[in-house]
Design an enzyme around this catalytic site. Structure first.
Site, mmCIF file in Angstrom:
data_model
loop_
_atom_site.group_PDB
_atom_site.id
_atom_site.type_symbol
_atom_site.label_atom_id
_atom_site.label_comp_id
_atom_site.label_asym_id
_atom_site.label_seq_id
_atom_site.Cartn_x
_atom_site.Cartn_y
_atom_site.Cartn_z
ATOM 1 C CG HIS A 16 39.083 34.233 32.760
ATOM 2 N ND1 HIS A 16 40.218 34.461 33.666
ATOM 3 C CD2 HIS A 16 38.010 34.151 33.599
ATOM 4 C CE1 HIS A 16 40.000 34.344 34.847
ATOM 5 N NE2 HIS A 16 38.424 34.353 34.985
ATOM 6 C CD GLU A 43 34.144 35.188 34.158
ATOM 7 O OE1 GLU A 43 34.113 35.140 35.385
ATOM 8 O OE2 GLU A 43 35.306 35.805 33.639
ATOM 9 C CG ASP A 45 35.083 38.918 37.101
ATOM 10 O OD1 ASP A 45 34.361 37.586 37.478
ATOM 11 O OD2 ASP A 45 35.989 39.050 36.810
ATOM 12 C CG HIS A 58 38.331 39.388 39.807
ATOM 13 N ND1 HIS A 58 39.178 39.343 41.187
ATOM 14 C CD2 HIS A 58 38.109 38.283 39.519
ATOM 15 C CE1 HIS A 58 39.120 38.173 41.222
ATOM 16 N NE2 HIS A 58 38.471 37.411 40.096
ATOM 17 C CD GLU A 118 32.923 35.215 38.932
ATOM 18 O OE1 GLU A 118 33.725 34.976 38.124
ATOM 19 O OE2 GLU A 118 32.917 35.103 40.025
#
Ligand code: G3P
Ligand code: MG
Length: 254
Positions: A16, A43, A45, A58, A118
């Site tokens: 993450h 993953e 952002d 993020h 993401e």
């Protein structure tokens, strides 16, 4: 409307925020740490700087994860490059830079690491961010064996990604309780899957989604027993901060 052929060419364990708990989230340092623990998928952002460059961050602002303040969308890449994105985490990472999507594509592709990008737009820039991130990702991963999975809470961003790069796989992120019309939403956005909040996942939900031939990834799963349950229930992958206890190779799924 038909959906893309459903398949999951990705690992079952995903780090993450680029393995961003023991190193500053969404930085290359975090990716390197995750890779050193054997993670083969991250993953992370992505949003746009003021001058439209895809960067990893993020929050809307740089306040929490840097030594300065302000909206990322008010800063050019040149301005962001002068900010320390590591010292907030620990002195070992002082001076860490904000990566561009270009930097991360280079690192992940060179090291055989799969990507879950993401799309995390600043409010008001949903369509623009979805479009630009999909456009750039399509270029950067043009010769990759496996395309990046694009995901977003923003259906507007996913719709723009669909229009820009229809062959890049997409997954809808759901923050809260899963809405009753989830299948209709996935069909509309031609998603191959759905990424669910661990707090709202049940075995029945996973069964229904898998029976409808959608892939399911769950975030953020930091408990090994819970991860095993989810994977045994048919969930395709779990996204974790716990890169030590759930490291590929040492984490036993059965
Ligand atoms: O993509 C899964 C997860 O990262 C979504 O939540 O807030 O950590 O980006 P967040
Ligand atoms: Mg995320």
């Amino acid at each position: 409307m038909t959906k893309l052929p459903s398949s999951w060419p990705y690992p079952r364990l995903i780090a993450h925020r680029g393995a961003g708990r023991q190193a500053p989230e969404n930085t290359l340092a975090a990716f390197r740490l995750g890779a050193s623990r054997g993670f083969l998928m991250m993953e992370y952002d992505v949003k746009l700087s003021k001058d439209g460059i895809a960067i990893l961050l993020h929050d809307d602002t740089v306040d929490r994860t840097s030594d300065t303040t302000g909206l990322a969308s008010d800063k050019t890449l040149a301005e962001l490059a002068c900010i320390d994105f590591g010292a907030w985490h620990s002195s070992a990472y002082a001076g860490e830079a904000i990566p561009t999507l270009y930097n991360i594509a280079a690192f992940t592709l060179a090291n055989g690491i799969r990507s879950n990008i993401e799309i995390k737009p600043v409010t008001g820039l949903e369509a623009e961010t979805g479009k630009q991130v999909a456009r750039i990702a399509q270029q950067l991963w043009a010769h990759a064996d496996v395309p990046p999975l694009l995901s977003s809470f923003s259906e507007e961003a996913l719709e723009a990604a669909l229009q820009e790069a229809p062959m890049l796989p997409r997954a809808l992120l759901i923050e809260d309780e899963v809405p009753a019309n989830w299948q209709q939403r996935l069909e509309q956005l031609q998603c191959i899957g759905i990424n669910l909040n661990n707090r709202h996942v049940t075995r029945e939900l996973i069964s229904a989604m898998r029976a409808a031939d959608y892939n399911v990834a769950v975030w953020t799963v930091n408990d090994a027993a819970r991860a095993r349950d989810l994977l045994n229930w048919g969930c395709n992958a779990v996204i974790t901060d716990e890169i030590n206890i759930m490291a590929p190779g040492s984490f036993d799924i059965a």
